[in-house]
Motif scaffolding. Sequence first.
Motif, PDB file in Angstrom:
ATOM      1  N   ASP A   1      95.510  47.875  65.050  1.00 16.19           N
ATOM      2  CA  ASP A   1      95.204  49.303  65.129  1.00 16.19           C
ATOM      3  C   ASP A   1      94.891  49.625  66.584  1.00 16.19           C
ATOM      4  O   ASP A   1      93.809  49.286  67.076  1.00 16.19           O
ATOM      5  CB  ASP A   1      94.014  49.634  64.226  1.00 16.19           C
ATOM      6  CG  ASP A   1      93.653  51.115  64.256  1.00 16.19           C
ATOM      7  OD1 ASP A   1      94.254  51.860  65.059  1.00 16.19           O
ATOM      8  OD2 ASP A   1      92.767  51.527  63.483  1.00 16.19           O
TER       9      ASP A   1
ATOM     10  N   THR B   1      97.813  45.998  57.770  1.00 17.99           N
ATOM     11  CA  THR B   1      98.044  46.423  59.156  1.00 17.99           C
ATOM     12  C   THR B   1      97.726  45.271  60.105  1.00 17.99           C
ATOM     13  O   THR B   1      96.668  44.647  60.010  1.00 17.99           O
ATOM     14  CB  THR B   1      97.167  47.639  59.496  1.00 17.99           C
ATOM     15  OG1 THR B   1      97.491  48.707  58.599  1.00 17.99           O
ATOM     16  CG2 THR B   1      97.406  48.091  60.927  1.00 17.99           C
TER      17      THR B   1
ATOM     18  N   HIS C   1      90.007  45.869  65.734  1.00 19.15           N
ATOM     19  CA  HIS C   1      90.995  45.595  64.681  1.00 19.15           C
ATOM     20  C   HIS C   1      92.302  45.179  65.334  1.00 19.15           C
ATOM     21  O   HIS C   1      93.088  46.011  65.745  1.00 19.15           O
ATOM     22  CB  HIS C   1      91.213  46.836  63.816  1.00 19.15           C
ATOM     23  CG  HIS C   1      92.121  46.590  62.638  1.00 19.15           C
ATOM     24  ND1 HIS C   1      93.481  46.391  62.776  1.00 19.15           N
ATOM     25  CD2 HIS C   1      91.862  46.498  61.315  1.00 19.15           C
ATOM     26  CE1 HIS C   1      94.018  46.203  61.586  1.00 19.15           C
ATOM     27  NE2 HIS C   1      93.060  46.259  60.682  1.00 19.15           N
TER      28      HIS C   1
ATOM     29  N   THR D   1     100.543  51.301  60.577  1.00 22.49           N
ATOM     30  CA  THR D   1     100.338  50.827  59.219  1.00 22.49           C
ATOM     31  C   THR D   1     101.691  50.405  58.660  1.00 22.49           C
ATOM     32  O   THR D   1     102.740  50.761  59.198  1.00 22.49           O
ATOM     33  CB  THR D   1      99.744  51.938  58.339  1.00 22.49           C
ATOM     34  OG1 THR D   1     100.599  53.088  58.403  1.00 22.49           O
ATOM     35  CG2 THR D   1      98.355  52.316  58.810  1.00 22.49           C
TER      36      THR D   1
END
Length: 502
Positions: A457, A454, A463, A322
């Motif tokens: 991930d 972000t 993501h 993040t």
Amino acid sequence: MYPNLFRMHTSTGAPPDDFDPNGQNWGFPTYNWEEMSKDGYGWWRARMSHLERYFSAMRIDHVLGFFRIWELPAHTRVGRMGRFRPSVPIRRHELEQRGLWFVDRLCEPRVTSSILREIFGDRDGEVAGRFMEETGHDGHHPDGRAINTYRFKAEFSTEEGLLGSDAFKIRDGSPDWLVEETEAMRKGLLHLQHNVCLLRDPEDPDAFYPRIEMQKTSSFNELEGWSKDALNWLYDDYFGARQDKLWRENARRTLPALMTCTGQLVCGEDLGMVPPCVPPVLDELGILGLRIQRMPHDEGEFGRPNRYPYATVCSPSCHDTTTTRAWYEADRHRRARYAHQVLGMQGDGQLASCFPPPMAYRVEHVEEGSGAQRRRTSVGSVGAEDLSGAGADGAGDTGFIERQHPPPDKCEPHVMRAIVRQHMASPSVLAIFPAQDLLALEHSYAQRPAEEETINDPTNNRHYWRFRLHVRLEDMLANSEWLAEIRDMVNESGRQDGKMTT
């Protein structure tokens, strides 16, 4: 292309860590180093030569993979049931020498009626009937009932078979209790599949590998004490001493093939579970290491930029984490420890003056003043490297400080400025910042929810690389105050024009 250069029946990933307790499974095959070596790693050399046409510096993602890679069977979906390749396995005779003759018991998922009851409660009978085959008995309950043993039915014996089955499909609009109940059953069965102590080598029947974190399994904890001691010794030896020579030699064969065909500056992403052999080999080959503050190489909760080695690239965050703003705001207790112990926050932290400049700046600037006494006062003042009651390992009573002087809840521009300056002042040869962290220096740019910034991930294969800047480049170029602030911090650190003051 070139399927012979890859182990197509495997998948690459990472062992369990702070990112994901189940480990990571990236879904692409591992390298076939033996095949690649036959032409002197021509595939790699061609890639490096091509990249050099466009870039003067490069980052090798997961450079640890050139020492050893976390390899998983292709049928897995998460990253827990892997092993390092190459690695020196535990041989069958080593198990037998320690009295561990019951290899099947150690390698097969441990499933008993007691375990089913513990995980699934009143649904234990349903789980046993739908997913298991009874194999026998293993003792009795206190009331005299037999403890049944089970194995997974063939169609559910792999992660692919289990997670891809229709057993967990529910209709859209199903009630929340059904969704939760189904997900709990799925997780419980996956947990049971992982309930082993050893992994078999599919290519060698006499080779075995310890299941990482086997000590957390009921399969391990149900063993007698002497068996646990024997397995623990083999576990520590496998993940430690026995691999060092092999991994060092593997990197010394593969990495030079890349280095000798390019003149680029090379940084290796050496984060995660780093073997002791990695730093000296990177140093020997002239490969820079990577330092991300929330993933410290040394003991302690946070990295200390003032202690980073010169041959490193430092940054407060990266594409796989993040943003600094999101990380700072996510946990108030961690935020307090970080603000006081690392940033040296004084007072309530609401003003920019509450964050002293990095130690290197204070010393340098005081030396221009009026004498040694003033210099000593500055060096000894409370700051990121001299915190009363808080050691370098992050210890200390920050609870009282947090209650008396809580840091700002939000990563306001003056907080981000302190973080950026600290990294600018580090000994690292390069300080690199994601655009999101620099945008957080300008209040108007930091209105977007931080969690939306972000880039990737690693724990979520849906993501990845979807972040888009919410500020136009033309607007950034026109923001003279914001650019001047960044320029001033670069000049202040001595990094202007690629130079650093020493």
